[in-house]
Design an enzyme around this catalytic site. Structure first.
Site, PDB file in Angstrom:
ATOM      1  N   PRO A  55      38.198  47.234  33.284  1.00 11.49           N
ATOM      2  CA  PRO A  55      37.693  46.625  32.433  1.00 11.49           C
ATOM      3  C   PRO A  55      37.570  44.944  32.506  1.00 11.49           C
ATOM      4  O   PRO A  55      38.235  44.278  33.368  1.00 11.49           O
ATOM      5  CB  PRO A  55      38.493  46.798  31.080  1.00 11.49           C
ATOM      6  CG  PRO A  55      39.314  48.076  31.368  1.00 11.49           C
ATOM      7  CD  PRO A  55      39.599  47.937  32.913  1.00 11.49           C
ATOM      8  N   GLU A  56      36.712  44.196  31.624  1.00 12.94           N
ATOM      9  CA  GLU A  56      36.711  42.971  31.641  1.00 12.94           C
ATOM     10  C   GLU A  56      38.011  42.513  31.439  1.00 12.94           C
ATOM     11  O   GLU A  56      38.833  42.881  30.233  1.00 12.94           O
ATOM     12  CB  GLU A  56      35.741  42.368  30.498  1.00 12.94           C
ATOM     13  CG  GLU A  56      35.554  40.905  30.213  1.00 12.94           C
ATOM     14  CD  GLU A  56      34.508  40.531  28.914  1.00 12.94           C
ATOM     15  OE1 GLU A  56      34.387  39.680  29.015  1.00 12.94           O
ATOM     16  OE2 GLU A  56      34.156  41.534  28.433  1.00 12.94           O
ATOM     17  N   ALA A  57      38.498  41.325  32.159  1.00 14.70           N
ATOM     18  CA  ALA A  57      39.586  40.496  31.828  1.00 14.70           C
ATOM     19  C   ALA A  57      40.880  41.420  31.645  1.00 14.70           C
ATOM     20  O   ALA A  57      41.869  40.989  31.427  1.00 14.70           O
ATOM     21  CB  ALA A  57      39.631  39.795  30.625  1.00 14.70           C
TER      22      ALA A  57
END
Length: 353
Positions: free
Chosen positions: A67-69
């Site tokens: 996922p993002e971040a």
């Protein structure tokens, strides 16, 4: 559907060949990770990433998207003490801690991620918070199955309050990598809503479109389906599934405006990770049930079948009417005429000493 577990993370195998019958067309087993960061603890997050990567590789995955971040954390609910015209001391300390959780690119954490990809022989797409001096970027890193770092994409336009804590990417980091398993690139969260960015990626021939995100709303699924059909590509969208307990407890970390309504088990991001084919068929997910690995076999022949109907930068383009210019050079605020001013300065200092 088969399930197993890794540290209470269900492994959901939703396998679909994409509807094709041509056995000569190559297939790719891909996995998207839906799991939470261990906030403010990057070494532990990297340990968790390796456990998940090992499990996905054991299932036969050739590509794994996080996922993002994921490394560094998505600071959901925090306002970093910001109001127009002022920043609080507590908010500045929050940023210091967040900055210390970010990673340098290149750096030892990137080396470790590369080693993971090589160890488990998978292509790895990883969402990180990148530290460049004292500016942070929401970034995606790419690694090949031989353990080589391929490059990065920095989020072009952070959304809303994200702009307070993250810098803006530029046109030099919107790569599409031509690999033996397909042409791979990524756009992060709401920059997927930027039609000109998508068009630039289509023009680079993207086939496996990775969309790490923090958006778990139902409407996100419509965007992912549209991109798959518009681009004639596979879309792999990975989001975190987080509960309040995955973040530090108050007062160390406060969900502004909602903290009083939350308990440790409250879901603060419900996931919705999904894999979609070029025809718009959902191959895996969306999952809103908890941390999970979601896998599908991608029939790469479906890309050509979809492009026969609609090739957005090919036979369906009208360049004599509509065109796009992409400024893909770095936009550094300071440039030097010498090749490496910092190293020469260090040499001069050492000689004087």
């Amino acid at each position: 559907m088969a399930t197993s577990s890794l540290n209470d993370v269900p492994i959901i195998a939703e396998v679909d060949m994409g509807g094709g019958n041509d056995s000569s067309a190559p297939t790719l087993r891909a996995t998207i990770v839906q799991a939470s960061t261990i906030f403010y603890d990057t070494p532990a997050t990297l340990d968790k990433a390796e456990r998940l990567l090992a499990e996905a590789a054991g299932y036969g995955s050739q590509l794994v998207v996080f996922p993002e971040a994921f490394v560094g954390g998505y600071p959901r609910g925090s306002n970093f003490g910001v109001t127009i015209g002022s920043r609080t001391p507590k908010g500045k300390e929050e940023f210091r801690k967040y900055h210390s959780s970010a990673i340098d690119v290149p750096g030892p954490d990137v080396d470790r991620l590369a080693a993971m990809a090589g160890k488990y022989k998978v292509y790895l797409v990883m969402g990180v918070i990148e530290r460049d001096g004292y500016t942070l970027y929401c970034t995606v890193l790419f690694f090949d199955a031989q353990g080589h770092y391929l490059g990065k994409h920095r989020k072009l336009m952070p959304t809303a309050l994200e702009r307070i804590i993250w810098g803006f990417g530029d046109g030099s980091t919107i790569p599409v990598f031509d690999t033996p398993i397909g042409k791979i690139g990524a756009a992060i969260c709401w920059e997927n809503k930027m039609p000109l960015l998508r068009t630039a990626m289509y023009a680079k021939g993207i086939e496996i479109y990775c969309a790490p995100t923090a958006d778990s709303r139902d409407v996100w699924q419509a965007s992912m389906t549209h991109i798959a059909v518009e681009g004639g590509c596979f879309v792999l969208s990975a989001n975190q599934f987080c509960r309040r307990k995955d973040y530090p407890p108050p007062p160390e970390y406060v969900f502004s405006g909602t903290e009083e309504d939350l308990n440790p088990e409250s879901v603060v991001c419900s996931g919705g990770s999904v894999i979609i084919s070029p025809s718009g068929t959902v191959l895996g997910g969306p999952n809103y049930d908890g941390e999970a690995l979601i896998s599908a076999d991608l029939d790469l022949g479906e890309i050509a079948r979809a492009k026969f109907d609609f090739d957005v930068v090919g036979h369906y383009a009208r360049p004599e009417v509509l065109s796009l210019i992409v400024r893909d050079h770095p936009t550094d605020p300071v440039t030097f005429t010498s090749s490496s001013p910092s190293s020469s300065t260090k040499t001069e200092i050492s000689q004087k000493l």
